[in-house]
Scaffold this motif. Structure first.
Motif, PDB file in Angstrom:
ATOM      1  N   PRO A 143      -0.060 -46.703 -13.517  1.00 35.15           N
ATOM      2  CA  PRO A 143       0.053 -46.855 -14.971  1.00 35.15           C
ATOM      3  C   PRO A 143       0.696 -45.624 -15.608  1.00 35.15           C
ATOM      4  O   PRO A 143       0.543 -44.504 -15.126  1.00 35.15           O
ATOM      5  N   LEU A 144       1.424 -45.844 -16.679  1.00 33.77           N
ATOM      6  CA  LEU A 144       2.054 -44.738 -17.396  1.00 33.77           C
ATOM      7  C   LEU A 144       1.011 -44.045 -18.253  1.00 33.77           C
ATOM      8  O   LEU A 144       0.358 -44.669 -19.079  1.00 33.77           O
ATOM      9  N   HIS A 145       0.823 -42.758 -18.049  1.00 30.33           N
ATOM     10  CA  HIS A 145      -0.116 -41.979 -18.858  1.00 30.33           C
ATOM     11  C   HIS A 145       0.593 -41.303 -20.015  1.00 30.33           C
ATOM     12  O   HIS A 145      -0.028 -40.875 -20.961  1.00 30.33           O
ATOM     13  N   HIS A 146       1.875 -41.182 -19.898  1.00 28.76           N
ATOM     14  CA  HIS A 146       2.652 -40.506 -20.928  1.00 28.76           C
ATOM     15  C   HIS A 146       3.736 -41.443 -21.427  1.00 28.76           C
ATOM     16  O   HIS A 146       4.137 -42.383 -20.754  1.00 28.76           O
ATOM     17  N   SER A 147       4.205 -41.162 -22.599  1.00 33.89           N
ATOM     18  CA  SER A 147       5.296 -41.986 -23.118  1.00 33.89           C
ATOM     19  C   SER A 147       6.569 -41.673 -22.338  1.00 33.89           C
ATOM     20  O   SER A 147       6.698 -40.607 -21.742  1.00 33.89           O
ATOM     21  N   PRO A 148       7.501 -42.597 -22.311  1.00 30.41           N
ATOM     22  CA  PRO A 148       8.737 -42.334 -21.573  1.00 30.41           C
ATOM     23  C   PRO A 148       9.517 -41.158 -22.167  1.00 30.41           C
ATOM     24  O   PRO A 148       9.266 -40.739 -23.292  1.00 30.41           O
ATOM     25  N   ALA A 149      10.421 -40.634 -21.392  1.00 33.54           N
ATOM     26  CA  ALA A 149      11.208 -39.478 -21.820  1.00 33.54           C
ATOM     27  C   ALA A 149      12.018 -39.822 -23.070  1.00 33.54           C
ATOM     28  O   ALA A 149      12.473 -40.938 -23.254  1.00 33.54           O
ATOM     29  N   LYS A 150      12.145 -38.826 -23.939  1.00 32.42           N
ATOM     30  CA  LYS A 150      12.891 -39.007 -25.183  1.00 32.42           C
ATOM     31  C   LYS A 150      14.051 -38.018 -25.212  1.00 32.42           C
ATOM     32  O   LYS A 150      13.946 -36.913 -24.706  1.00 32.42           O
ATOM     33  N   LEU A 151      15.118 -38.435 -25.825  1.00 32.84           N
ATOM     34  CA  LEU A 151      16.247 -37.534 -26.024  1.00 32.84           C
ATOM     35  C   LEU A 151      16.004 -36.713 -27.287  1.00 32.84           C
ATOM     36  O   LEU A 151      15.607 -37.245 -28.322  1.00 32.84           O
ATOM     37  N   LEU A 152      16.197 -35.411 -27.178  1.00 32.57           N
ATOM     38  CA  LEU A 152      16.015 -34.513 -28.314  1.00 32.57           C
ATOM     39  C   LEU A 152      17.335 -33.836 -28.633  1.00 32.57           C
ATOM     40  O   LEU A 152      18.162 -33.592 -27.755  1.00 32.57           O
ATOM     41  N   SER A 153      17.467 -33.492 -29.897  1.00 28.02           N
ATOM     42  CA  SER A 153      18.631 -32.692 -30.260  1.00 28.02           C
ATOM     43  C   SER A 153      18.390 -31.260 -29.797  1.00 28.02           C
ATOM     44  O   SER A 153      17.271 -30.862 -29.491  1.00 28.02           O
ATOM     45  N   ILE A 154      19.432 -30.487 -29.756  1.00 22.90           N
ATOM     46  CA  ILE A 154      19.309 -29.099 -29.307  1.00 22.90           C
ATOM     47  C   ILE A 154      18.410 -28.313 -30.255  1.00 22.90           C
ATOM     48  O   ILE A 154      17.609 -27.488 -29.815  1.00 22.90           O
ATOM     49  N   GLU A 155      18.503 -28.588 -31.560  1.00 19.53           N
ATOM     50  CA  GLU A 155      17.670 -27.866 -32.532  1.00 19.53           C
ATOM     51  C   GLU A 155      16.188 -28.148 -32.296  1.00 19.53           C
ATOM     52  O   GLU A 155      15.360 -27.238 -32.329  1.00 19.53           O
ATOM     53  N   GLU A 156      15.858 -29.428 -32.054  1.00 17.83           N
ATOM     54  CA  GLU A 156      14.458 -29.782 -31.793  1.00 17.83           C
ATOM     55  C   GLU A 156      13.973 -29.150 -30.499  1.00 17.83           C
ATOM     56  O   GLU A 156      12.847 -28.645 -30.421  1.00 17.83           O
ATOM     57  N   SER A 157      14.814 -29.148 -29.488  1.00 22.25           N
ATOM     58  CA  SER A 157      14.455 -28.552 -28.211  1.00 22.25           C
ATOM     59  C   SER A 157      14.203 -27.052 -28.352  1.00 22.25           C
ATOM     60  O   SER A 157      13.227 -26.521 -27.820  1.00 22.25           O
TER      61      SER A 157
END
Length: 86
Positions: free
Chosen positions: A21-35
């Motif tokens: 089972p997935l315990h975490h949400s799937p990977a998300k794309l972030l902008s460079i500023e958010e990262s």
């Protein structure tokens, strides 16, 4: 046709193997500023924890005990004289 029907069946019907089972949400794309903002927050939190641990280790090594200092506490009241202004 048999192969096509087998491919349409659900994976659970074909094999007993199941995906965990997935315990975490799937990977998300972030902008460079958010990262960068997330990395800065994580770095600050890490440094804060490291500073606390370093202070604790230093205090243990030097046998420093932190006690609460209350200048307006019970001890200071013993030296004061009670005067009635009336």
């Amino acid at each position: 046709e048999e192969r096509r029907l087998r491919d349409k069946k659900h994976l659970n019907d074909i094999t007993a193997a199941r995906l965990p089972p997935l315990h975490h949400s799937p990977a998300k794309l972030l902008s460079i500023e958010e990262s960068i903002a997330i990395q800065i927050q994580q770095k600050e939190a890490y440094e804060e924890v490291q500073a606390k641990l370093a202070a604790q280790k230093l205090a243990e090594r030097l046998n420093i005990k932190m006690l609460r200092f209350e200048p307006e506490g019970e001890a200071s009241m013993q030296y004061r004289e009670v005067r009635d202004e009336d």
